[in-house]
Design an enzyme around this catalytic site. Sequence first.
Site, PDB file in Angstrom:
ATOM      1  CB  SER A  61       9.148  -8.007  15.399  1.00  0.00           C
ATOM      2  OG  SER A  61       8.518  -7.637  16.608  1.00  0.00           O
ATOM      3  CE1 TYR A  63       5.125 -11.855  14.822  1.00  0.00           C
ATOM      4  CE2 TYR A  63       6.304 -10.705  16.551  1.00  0.00           C
ATOM      5  CZ  TYR A  63       5.697 -10.708  15.307  1.00  0.00           C
ATOM      6  OH  TYR A  63       5.699  -9.556  14.546  1.00  0.00           O
ATOM      7  CE  LYS A  83       8.225 -11.212  12.648  1.00  0.00           C
ATOM      8  NZ  LYS A  83       8.207 -10.874  11.214  1.00  0.00           N
TER       9      LYS A  83
HETATM   10  N1  NAD Z   1       1.858  -4.829  13.234  1.00  0.00           N
HETATM   11  C1  NAD Z   1       2.818  -4.868  14.149  1.00  0.00           C
HETATM   12  O1  NAD Z   1       2.636  -4.397  15.290  1.00  0.00           O
HETATM   13  C2  NAD Z   1       4.159  -5.453  13.788  1.00  0.00           C
HETATM   14  C3  NAD Z   1       5.228  -5.212  14.672  1.00  0.00           C
HETATM   15  C4  NAD Z   1       6.476  -5.761  14.357  1.00  0.00           C
HETATM   16  C5  NAD Z   1       6.647  -6.498  13.203  1.00  0.00           C
HETATM   17  N2  NAD Z   1       5.582  -6.718  12.370  1.00  0.00           N
HETATM   18  C6  NAD Z   1       5.825  -7.521  11.175  1.00  0.00           C
HETATM   19  O2  NAD Z   1       5.411  -6.806  10.026  1.00  0.00           O
HETATM   20  C7  NAD Z   1       5.148  -7.733   8.965  1.00  0.00           C
HETATM   21  C8  NAD Z   1       3.841  -7.357   8.288  1.00  0.00           C
HETATM   22  O3  NAD Z   1       2.775  -7.565   9.211  1.00  0.00           O
HETATM   23  P1  NAD Z   1       1.548  -6.544   9.352  1.00  0.00           P
HETATM   24  O4  NAD Z   1       1.581  -6.043  10.749  1.00  0.00           O
HETATM   25  O5  NAD Z   1       1.531  -5.585   8.229  1.00  0.00           O
HETATM   26  O6  NAD Z   1       0.338  -7.601   9.287  1.00  0.00           O
HETATM   27  P2  NAD Z   1      -0.916  -7.741   8.309  1.00  0.00           P
HETATM   28  O7  NAD Z   1      -1.664  -8.927   8.829  1.00  0.00           O
HETATM   29  O8  NAD Z   1      -1.645  -6.444   8.204  1.00  0.00           O
HETATM   30  O9  NAD Z   1      -0.251  -8.077   6.893  1.00  0.00           O
HETATM   31  C9  NAD Z   1       0.427  -9.289   6.664  1.00  0.00           C
HETATM   32  C10 NAD Z   1       0.257  -9.689   5.210  1.00  0.00           C
HETATM   33  O10 NAD Z   1       1.004 -10.908   5.014  1.00  0.00           O
HETATM   34  C11 NAD Z   1       0.197 -11.804   4.249  1.00  0.00           C
HETATM   35  N3  NAD Z   1       0.584 -13.182   4.511  1.00  0.00           N
HETATM   36  C12 NAD Z   1       0.260 -13.977   5.579  1.00  0.00           C
HETATM   37  N4  NAD Z   1       0.760 -15.194   5.415  1.00  0.00           N
HETATM   38  C13 NAD Z   1       1.437 -15.193   4.240  1.00  0.00           C
HETATM   39  C14 NAD Z   1       2.178 -16.166   3.528  1.00  0.00           C
HETATM   40  N5  NAD Z   1       2.314 -17.426   3.994  1.00  0.00           N
HETATM   41  N6  NAD Z   1       2.742 -15.808   2.353  1.00  0.00           N
HETATM   42  C15 NAD Z   1       2.593 -14.561   1.854  1.00  0.00           C
HETATM   43  N7  NAD Z   1       1.876 -13.616   2.467  1.00  0.00           N
HETATM   44  C16 NAD Z   1       1.312 -13.914   3.658  1.00  0.00           C
HETATM   45  C17 NAD Z   1      -1.228 -11.508   4.685  1.00  0.00           C
HETATM   46  O11 NAD Z   1      -2.184 -11.984   3.721  1.00  0.00           O
HETATM   47  C18 NAD Z   1      -1.188  -9.993   4.824  1.00  0.00           C
HETATM   48  O12 NAD Z   1      -1.520  -9.375   3.606  1.00  0.00           O
HETATM   49  C19 NAD Z   1       5.139  -9.112   9.622  1.00  0.00           C
HETATM   50  O13 NAD Z   1       6.357  -9.769   9.338  1.00  0.00           O
HETATM   51  C20 NAD Z   1       5.025  -8.805  11.098  1.00  0.00           C
HETATM   52  O14 NAD Z   1       5.558  -9.824  11.915  1.00  0.00           O
HETATM   53  C21 NAD Z   1       4.357  -6.200  12.643  1.00  0.00           C
END
Ligand code: NAD
Length: 285
Positions: A153, A166, A170
């Site tokens: 991130s 967080y 990251k």
């Molecule tokens: N959405 C944002 O703004 C953003 C920004 C930067 C980074 N990210 C990163 O992107 C990645 C995906 O997140 P997202 O935004 O798609 O969120 P999301 O909540 O839409 O999806 C996350 C998925 O991970 C699964 N999950 C949660 N805990 C888990 C575990 N212990 N084992 C396996 N699966 C698990 C959830 O069930 C879900 O399906 C994450 O690593 C997040 O930190 C997101």
Amino acid sequence: MILGRSPKRSHGASAVVTGAGSGIGAAFAIELSRRGSAVVCSDIDDDAARGTVEAITGAGGRATAVHCDVSAIDEVTALANTAQSWFGHPPTLVINNAGVGAGGQPIGEMALDDWTWTLGINLWGPIHGCHVFTPILREARSEQPRGIINVASAASFGAAPEMAAYNVSKAGVLSLSETLAAELSGTGIGVTVLCPTFVKTNIVESGRITAQSSEAANLLMRWTGLSAQRVARDCLDTHDRGGLYCMPQLDAKISWNIKRFAPETFTRTIGLAFRASAALPGRSD
Ligand SMILES: NC(=O)c1ccc[n+]([C@@H]2O[C@H](COP(=O)([O-])OP(=O)(O)OC[C@H]3O[C@@H](n4cnc5c(N)ncnc54)[C@H](O)[C@@H]3O)[C@@H](O)[C@H]2O)c1
């Protein structure tokens, strides 16, 4: 940021995606299938993983759902075994994407249980994924080019207040990915680390984030967030080009450059902005 030329790893791959039930993970899985890849969609939420599989198979692609909690090493090892059996050979592309959101309290007030939960999934998840899959990818004698994508991130270098767990998780994923890229230099296995700012997904709703911070994050996500589909496409294209860093948004690129060239000014400015926002009416701490 391009480390070297490589064939297209995301096309015709045998791919494993963690957290594939929602958001960026689901978008990765669906985009990989569009590129002719077979995809193991793993998630802690079985129904969500099955939903992604149905979207892929409904469009004529090949995918299967596998339960995996990435914070548990036994489950990640089992995921690797199941994936190898299903593909009939080792995977060629692994995306350590699963992650959760946490924030809204300063260091010293955030519960240690929330630290443990966040680091267990966001940092230990990718550590488990790299630990289990790197030797498999190294040993695979495949015509298909191999690679690992870790989802970090912009928080990995951002130091946003009240998001310490967080941010730390990251920052660890960024360092893990850079170290892995150096260790895999010359092996043909590509490494890419994804560092977006806001992406429109379910991360705020499903995380451990205080109500006030959730409201702010949701607003920013709505105004500035890219779609998960766009981010997944950008990241796979960067990976195919052999890029180590994928920053799909301009604000992430600008922050990254300021942080590198003027780190003290960067952090002081964040502190000033935090103090100014704390003085705004409606902020109750
Ligand atoms: N959405 C944002 O703004 C953003 C920004 C930067 C980074 N990210 C990163 O992107 C990645 C995906 O997140 P997202 O935004 O798609 O969120 P999301 O909540 O839409 O999806 C996350 C998925 O991970 C699964 N999950 C949660 N805990 C888990 C575990 N212990 N084992 C396996 N699966 C698990 C959830 O069930 C879900 O399906 C994450 O690593 C997040 O930190 C997101």
